[in-house]
Design a protein around this motif. Structure first.
Motif, PDB file in Angstrom:
ATOM      1  N   ALA A  87       0.830  -1.207   0.000  1.00 51.42           N
ATOM      2  CA  ALA A  87       0.000   0.000   0.000  1.00 51.42           C
ATOM      3  C   ALA A  87       0.862   1.254   0.000  1.00 51.42           C
ATOM      4  N   ALA A  88       1.954   1.215   0.764  1.00 50.64           N
ATOM      5  CA  ALA A  88       2.838   2.381   0.830  1.00 50.64           C
ATOM      6  C   ALA A  88       3.542   2.615  -0.505  1.00 50.64           C
ATOM      7  N   TYR A  89       3.999   1.545  -1.137  1.00 50.66           N
ATOM      8  CA  TYR A  89       4.616   1.681  -2.461  1.00 50.66           C
ATOM      9  C   TYR A  89       3.626   2.307  -3.447  1.00 50.66           C
ATOM     10  N   ASN A  90       2.391   1.828  -3.432  1.00 51.79           N
ATOM     11  CA  ASN A  90       1.399   2.330  -4.378  1.00 51.79           C
ATOM     12  C   ASN A  90       0.975   3.758  -4.065  1.00 51.79           C
ATOM     13  N   GLN A  91       0.940   4.083  -2.785  1.00 49.04           N
ATOM     14  CA  GLN A  91       0.582   5.446  -2.400  1.00 49.04           C
ATOM     15  C   GLN A  91       1.612   6.453  -2.918  1.00 49.04           C
ATOM     16  N   MET A  92       2.880   6.065  -2.905  1.00 47.60           N
ATOM     17  CA  MET A  92       3.922   6.965  -3.379  1.00 47.60           C
ATOM     18  C   MET A  92       3.796   7.256  -4.874  1.00 47.60           C
ATOM     19  N   LEU A  93       3.149   6.362  -5.606  1.00 49.04           N
ATOM     20  CA  LEU A  93       2.956   6.573  -7.041  1.00 49.04           C
ATOM     21  C   LEU A  93       1.979   7.706  -7.323  1.00 49.04           C
ATOM     22  N   GLU A  94       1.267   8.145  -6.299  1.00 49.95           N
ATOM     23  CA  GLU A  94       0.256   9.175  -6.484  1.00 49.95           C
ATOM     24  C   GLU A  94       0.832  10.590  -6.523  1.00 49.95           C
ATOM     25  N   ILE A  95       2.144  10.740  -6.381  1.00 46.76           N
ATOM     26  CA  ILE A  95       2.724  12.087  -6.400  1.00 46.76           C
ATOM     27  C   ILE A  95       2.732  12.675  -7.812  1.00 46.76           C
ATOM     28  N   GLY A  96       2.452  11.856  -8.819  1.00 45.64           N
ATOM     29  CA  GLY A  96       2.441  12.324 -10.202  1.00 45.64           C
ATOM     30  C   GLY A  96       2.850  11.197 -11.127  1.00 45.64           C
ATOM     31  N   ARG A  97       2.884  11.473 -12.419  1.00 56.97           N
ATOM     32  CA  ARG A  97       3.245  10.436 -13.383  1.00 56.97           C
ATOM     33  C   ARG A  97       4.739  10.142 -13.273  1.00 56.97           C
ATOM     34  N   LEU A  98       5.050   8.935 -12.872  1.00 58.89           N
ATOM     35  CA  LEU A  98       6.439   8.531 -12.711  1.00 58.89           C
ATOM     36  C   LEU A  98       6.775   7.457 -13.742  1.00 58.89           C
ATOM     37  N   THR A  99       7.943   7.580 -14.340  1.00 56.56           N
ATOM     38  CA  THR A  99       8.442   6.555 -15.252  1.00 56.56           C
ATOM     39  C   THR A  99       9.801   6.101 -14.738  1.00 56.56           C
ATOM     40  N   TRP A 100      10.335   5.044 -15.333  1.00 52.93           N
ATOM     41  CA  TRP A 100      11.627   4.528 -14.893  1.00 52.93           C
ATOM     42  C   TRP A 100      12.720   5.598 -14.998  1.00 52.93           C
ATOM     43  N   LEU A 101      12.649   6.428 -16.017  1.00 54.35           N
ATOM     44  CA  LEU A 101      13.689   7.444 -16.219  1.00 54.35           C
ATOM     45  C   LEU A 101      13.256   8.813 -15.738  1.00 54.35           C
ATOM     46  N   HIS A 102      12.153   8.849 -14.980  1.00 52.99           N
ATOM     47  CA  HIS A 102      11.709  10.110 -14.362  1.00 52.99           C
ATOM     48  C   HIS A 102      10.986   9.785 -13.059  1.00 52.99           C
ATOM     49  N   CYS A 103      11.777   9.483 -12.045  1.00 51.44           N
ATOM     50  CA  CYS A 103      11.233   9.181 -10.722  1.00 51.44           C
ATOM     51  C   CYS A 103      12.319   9.452  -9.686  1.00 51.44           C
ATOM     52  N   PRO A 104      11.932   9.637  -8.421  1.00 48.56           N
ATOM     53  CA  PRO A 104      12.952   9.756  -7.378  1.00 48.56           C
ATOM     54  C   PRO A 104      13.816   8.490  -7.377  1.00 48.56           C
ATOM     55  N   TRP A 105      15.112   8.647  -7.420  1.00 48.88           N
ATOM     56  CA  TRP A 105      16.013   7.507  -7.564  1.00 48.88           C
ATOM     57  C   TRP A 105      15.809   6.477  -6.458  1.00 48.88           C
ATOM     58  N   LEU A 106      15.742   6.965  -5.227  1.00 41.64           N
ATOM     59  CA  LEU A 106      15.608   6.052  -4.092  1.00 41.64           C
ATOM     60  C   LEU A 106      14.329   5.235  -4.212  1.00 41.64           C
ATOM     61  N   TYR A 107      13.228   5.905  -4.553  1.00 39.89           N
ATOM     62  CA  TYR A 107      11.966   5.175  -4.707  1.00 39.89           C
ATOM     63  C   TYR A 107      12.044   4.200  -5.877  1.00 39.89           C
ATOM     64  N   GLY A 108      12.522   4.680  -7.030  1.00 36.06           N
ATOM     65  CA  GLY A 108      12.561   3.842  -8.228  1.00 36.06           C
ATOM     66  C   GLY A 108      13.380   2.587  -8.030  1.00 36.06           C
ATOM     67  N   GLU A 109      14.492   2.724  -7.313  1.00 30.36           N
ATOM     68  CA  GLU A 109      15.366   1.567  -7.105  1.00 30.36           C
ATOM     69  C   GLU A 109      14.718   0.549  -6.165  1.00 30.36           C
ATOM     70  N   CYS A 110      14.125   1.051  -5.076  1.00 35.50           N
ATOM     71  CA  CYS A 110      13.426   0.141  -4.158  1.00 35.50           C
ATOM     72  C   CYS A 110      12.232  -0.509  -4.848  1.00 35.50           C
TER      73      CYS A 110
END
Length: 438
Positions: A87-110
């Motif tokens: 749920a927490a991972y999915n909630q973080m996706l709500e900050i906006g449209r995120l792609t592999w090459l446009h996301c917070p690095w720490l979040y994208g890697e985890c």
């Protein structure tokens, strides 16, 4: 640059010229290909069974994941495998449209490693499968010469010394502490090229001191003396001195960390140690509990049965233990530990000292922030800086976040020595950063 609930920018995979961008574009597809190769090898070892069909399906899904990354697809919601972190991972996706090459690095890697874990946790036959096991174990085996050398030195100085480490005078005890702390710091330098010969005679000599001083030249934030002062002065005044070590890599580095824990016990600086591992395979080489079992088996197989037995005794007596907590495999920075993992936070708050190993733990401690390099370490810890948790970070520099450098003049000097900020990424520079939590 982008902000994420903090005034200090955190690095995104779309930030040009950053390690984050380089990692997302180049390293992530290669990492997933390594996973594909591993499950392909496992499948080739099986006969026709439902398990074979399932591992082939996982292989196909990993291939699609690799193609997603290369094609810069949008990050999608994770399916629910019954774990609280989804749920927490999915909630973080709500900050906006995120792609592999446009996301917070720490979040994208985890998120990447959590996606991979889902393939196994939702399977029937492969729930406990470690897709990185072969790689971790082969790395330890290839480090055999270094393991043998270090095991021999450690046994002579700490386990069966001419003079027990608890009885050393202050100056010699300080030098041994410096040597052992640097061992833990440079634990992934498997050729031991940055370590002195660990014998009391050599440490007492000018040559031994010079070697320690030379290796410390590459430590850009060095609070070792402050940590030593705290541990030494509380050694006689506090009967219980439990220490927590948040582990990083398996293999040789885990071996170095276990020896550091043993040293802290034998020297009396600590009375018991908890080693914090991950609850499932993470960031390729991070420690899971089974890696400790393999380490002890490997020590016995190469003729160090007495050392393996001694380490096992620590565990049997409760002086050392391995624990896992689901918080370590969330995408949260450690700034959020007080709110998101209150019981774990309380444990760390009660600890005599917490030691955080490696680059990822450092990035999470500092919220992966693009702080000025002269920012105080304590400031970068956010609420943890004044939480009562005593924090010692031992980290070789492998990403763009680095704080605690004493002055702009020092930063300029480092930039001249290693153009394009190589010193924050090259693994040859490091920090020994300490916060007293006050």
């Amino acid at each position: 640059m982008h902000t994420q609930n903090t005034a200090v920018p955190s690095v995104w995979t779309s930030d040009r010229g950053t390690m984050a961008q380089e990692t997302a574009k180049s390293r992530w597809p290669k990492l997933v290909q390594g996973m594909i190769d591993d499950v392909c090898t496992t499948g080739a070892e099986l006969g026709p069974t439902p398990a074979l069909d399932e591992i082939k399906s996982i292989q196909g899904k990993l291939q699609k994941l690799k193609e997603e990354i290369i094609g810069d697809a949008e990050l999608r919601q994770l399916e629910n495998d019954g774990s609280a972190d989804i749920a927490a991972y999915n909630q973080m996706l709500e900050i906006g449209r995120l792609t592999w090459l446009h996301c917070p690095w720490l979040y994208g890697e985890c998120y990447l490693y959590r996606r991979v874990q889902l393939l196994f946790s939702t399977s029937t036959s492969w729930k406990g499968y470690d897709v990185f096991k072969r790689q971790k174990e082969s790395t330890l085996v290839m480090s055999q010469k270094a393991v043998e050398e270090l095991a021999t030195r450690f046994t002579q100085v700490v386990i069966n010394p001419a003079q027990p480490v608890k009885t050393l005078d202050d100056e010699l005890a300080r030098l041994v502490f410096a040597e052992m702390t640097e061992l833990a710091l440079w634990g992934n330098a498997t050729d031991l090229s940055l370590l002195t010969n660990l014998s009391l005679d050599e440490i007492q000599s000018l040559q031994g001191k010079a070697a320690i001083e030379k290796s410390q030249q590459n430590i850009v934030d060095n609070d070792m003396s402050e940590v030593w002062q705290y541990l030494r002065t509380t050694q006689s005044s506090k009967p219980k001195r439990h220490i927590d070590i948040v582990l990083d890599n398996a293999g040789f580095e885990l071996f170095a960390d276990v020896l550091y824990a043993a040293y802290l016990i034998e020297s009396g600086l600590g009375t018991s140690i908890t080693l914090h591992a991950k609850c499932f395979p993470w960031f390729v080489s991070d420690v899971v509990p089974k890696d400790m079992d393999f380490l002890l088996e490997h020590l016995r197989s190469i003729g160090f049965n007495s050392l393996a037995t001694q380490i096992k005794i620590y565990f049997e007596l409760g002086l050392m233990r391995v624990e896992v907590d689901p918080f370590w495999t969330t995408a949260y920075s450690f700034h959020d530990i007080i709110r998101k993992a209150p019981e774990l936070f309380q444990r760390l708050q009660d600890s005599h000292l917490t030691i955080w190993k490696g680059d990822l733990n450092y990035r999470k401690l500092t919220r992966d922030g693009l702080w000025p390099h002269t920012a105080p370490f304590k400031s970068s810890l956010g609420p943890l800086g004044r939480s009562g948790v005593r924090i010692l970070a031992l980290r070789t520099n492998k990403s763009d976040t680095c704080v605690g450098v004493e002055s702009e003049k020092k930063v300029e000097s480092l930039n001249r020595e290693a153009p394009e900020k190589g010193w924050v990424r090259d693994g040859k520079h490091a920090v020994i950063s300490y916060s007293d939590g006050c």
